[in-house]
Write a protein that holds these residues in place. Structure first.
Motif, PDB file in Angstrom:
ATOM      1  N   UNK A  35      -6.267  10.525  -4.428  1.00  0.00           N
ATOM      2  CA  UNK A  35      -7.455  10.639  -3.588  1.00  0.00           C
ATOM      3  C   UNK A  35      -7.180   9.962  -2.252  1.00  0.00           C
ATOM      4  N   UNK A  36      -7.795  10.459  -1.170  1.00  0.00           N
ATOM      5  CA  UNK A  36      -7.574   9.834   0.139  1.00  0.00           C
ATOM      6  C   UNK A  36      -8.205   8.443   0.201  1.00  0.00           C
ATOM      7  N   UNK A  37      -7.632   7.600   1.051  1.00  0.00           N
ATOM      8  CA  UNK A  37      -8.182   6.267   1.268  1.00  0.00           C
ATOM      9  C   UNK A  37      -9.523   6.368   1.977  1.00  0.00           C
ATOM     10  N   UNK A  38     -10.400   5.405   1.730  1.00  0.00           N
ATOM     11  CA  UNK A  38     -11.670   5.300   2.459  1.00  0.00           C
ATOM     12  C   UNK A  38     -11.498   4.213   3.518  1.00  0.00           C
ATOM     13  N   UNK A  39     -11.677   4.582   4.768  1.00  0.00           N
ATOM     14  CA  UNK A  39     -11.481   3.665   5.891  1.00  0.00           C
ATOM     15  C   UNK A  39     -12.799   3.522   6.635  1.00  0.00           C
ATOM     16  N   UNK A  69      -1.688   0.601  -7.342  1.00  0.00           N
ATOM     17  CA  UNK A  69      -1.641  -0.206  -6.126  1.00  0.00           C
ATOM     18  C   UNK A  69      -0.944   0.586  -5.018  1.00  0.00           C
ATOM     19  N   UNK A  70      -1.295   0.287  -3.770  1.00  0.00           N
ATOM     20  CA  UNK A  70      -0.662   0.931  -2.627  1.00  0.00           C
ATOM     21  C   UNK A  70      -0.104  -0.153  -1.709  1.00  0.00           C
ATOM     22  N   UNK A  71       1.227  -0.250  -1.669  1.00  0.00           N
ATOM     23  CA  UNK A  71       1.880  -1.205  -0.771  1.00  0.00           C
ATOM     24  C   UNK A  71       2.043  -0.541   0.594  1.00  0.00           C
ATOM     25  N   UNK A  72       1.855  -1.331   1.654  1.00  0.00           N
ATOM     26  CA  UNK A  72       2.043  -0.793   3.002  1.00  0.00           C
ATOM     27  C   UNK A  72       2.820  -1.786   3.841  1.00  0.00           C
ATOM     28  N   UNK A  73       3.506  -1.256   4.849  1.00  0.00           N
ATOM     29  CA  UNK A  73       4.310  -2.049   5.766  1.00  0.00           C
ATOM     30  C   UNK A  73       4.106  -1.484   7.164  1.00  0.00           C
ATOM     31  N   UNK A  74       3.010  -1.903   7.807  1.00  0.00           N
ATOM     32  CA  UNK A  74       2.694  -1.430   9.150  1.00  0.00           C
ATOM     33  C   UNK A  74       1.544  -0.446   9.150  1.00  0.00           C
ATOM     34  N   UNK A  75       0.853  -0.404  10.287  1.00  0.00           N
ATOM     35  CA  UNK A  75      -0.265   0.528  10.455  1.00  0.00           C
ATOM     36  C   UNK A  75      -0.274   0.986  11.908  1.00  0.00           C
ATOM     37  N   UNK A  76      -0.604   2.249  12.106  1.00  0.00           N
ATOM     38  CA  UNK A  76      -0.759   2.825  13.446  1.00  0.00           C
ATOM     39  C   UNK A  76      -2.039   3.638  13.445  1.00  0.00           C
ATOM     40  N   UNK A  94       1.893  -6.408   6.716  1.00  0.00           N
ATOM     41  CA  UNK A  94       2.297  -5.921   5.400  1.00  0.00           C
ATOM     42  C   UNK A  94       1.270  -6.347   4.378  1.00  0.00           C
ATOM     43  N   UNK A  95       1.158  -5.587   3.305  1.00  0.00           N
ATOM     44  CA  UNK A  95       0.229  -5.969   2.257  1.00  0.00           C
ATOM     45  C   UNK A  95       0.202  -4.967   1.139  1.00  0.00           C
ATOM     46  N   UNK A  96      -0.758  -5.173   0.257  1.00  0.00           N
ATOM     47  CA  UNK A  96      -0.930  -4.288  -0.882  1.00  0.00           C
ATOM     48  C   UNK A  96      -2.416  -4.110  -1.131  1.00  0.00           C
ATOM     49  N   UNK A  97      -2.827  -2.860  -1.298  1.00  0.00           N
ATOM     50  CA  UNK A  97      -4.219  -2.560  -1.614  1.00  0.00           C
ATOM     51  C   UNK A  97      -4.271  -2.352  -3.126  1.00  0.00           C
ATOM     52  N   UNK A  98      -5.017  -3.188  -3.833  1.00  0.00           N
ATOM     53  CA  UNK A  98      -5.027  -3.065  -5.295  1.00  0.00           C
ATOM     54  C   UNK A  98      -5.664  -1.762  -5.764  1.00  0.00           C
TER      55      UNK A  98
END
Length: 163
Positions: A35-39, A69-76, A94-98
């Protein structure tokens, strides 16, 4: 010239390539749909700018409605108002969205003088109470795949103050 024959105990390069391709396709199909992320934008604070630019710290609430979980490294990200570019921002955070969880991410946004001028010219034609559309799109970097997101909405142009 004699024809080449495959040695019975030795697989050919073509067979090995076909096997590798089948394994890769099977691996991709096992990733499943997510499913897409909710922002959502939850805050904006001014930052010092350079010259004629404006800078803000944009706080986003990112919700992960998936079972992993979704790990991320950077955002644009890019922000548009009335289908016109307004601001851009990047962060090497950097982080992780549980799984089935959420986090807050801060991204510095830059608005160029040209973008401000274009938006001001467009705002001069707006009537009080008119809706203004916006779009926020971007990506969370990480691993082999980036997680793209987009959210849209409308803002009400303020009513004029009565004396």
């Amino acid at each position: 010239m004699p024809a080449r024959q495959c040695t019975p105990g030795r697989p050919s390069i073509v067979r090995l390539c076909c096997l590798a391709l089948l394994l890769a396709l099977a691996g991709c199909s096992s990733l499943g749909q997510q499913d897409p992320l909710n922002i959502s934008v939850v805050g904006i604070e001014p930052l010092p700018g350079q010259g004629m630019e404006m800078r803000f710290s944009l706080t986003l609430r990112v919700q992960n409605p998936n079972d992993g979980d979704l790990a991320f490294d950077g955002i644009a990200l890019d922000m548009q108002i009335n289908d016109q570019p307004l601001a851009t921002g990047v962060s090497d955070q950097q982080g992780q969205i549980p799984r089935f969880g959420e986090i807050l991410i801060k991204v510095p946004l830059t608005i160029s003088a040209y973008s401000m001028l274009r938006q001001a010219m467009g705002a001069s034609t707006l009537k009080p109470g008119q809706q203004v559309s916006y779009e926020l799109s971007g990506k969370l970097g990480g691993g082999l795949f980036s997680e793209r997101f987009s959210t849209t909405g409308n803002l009400d142009w303020p009513m004029t103050a009565r004396p």
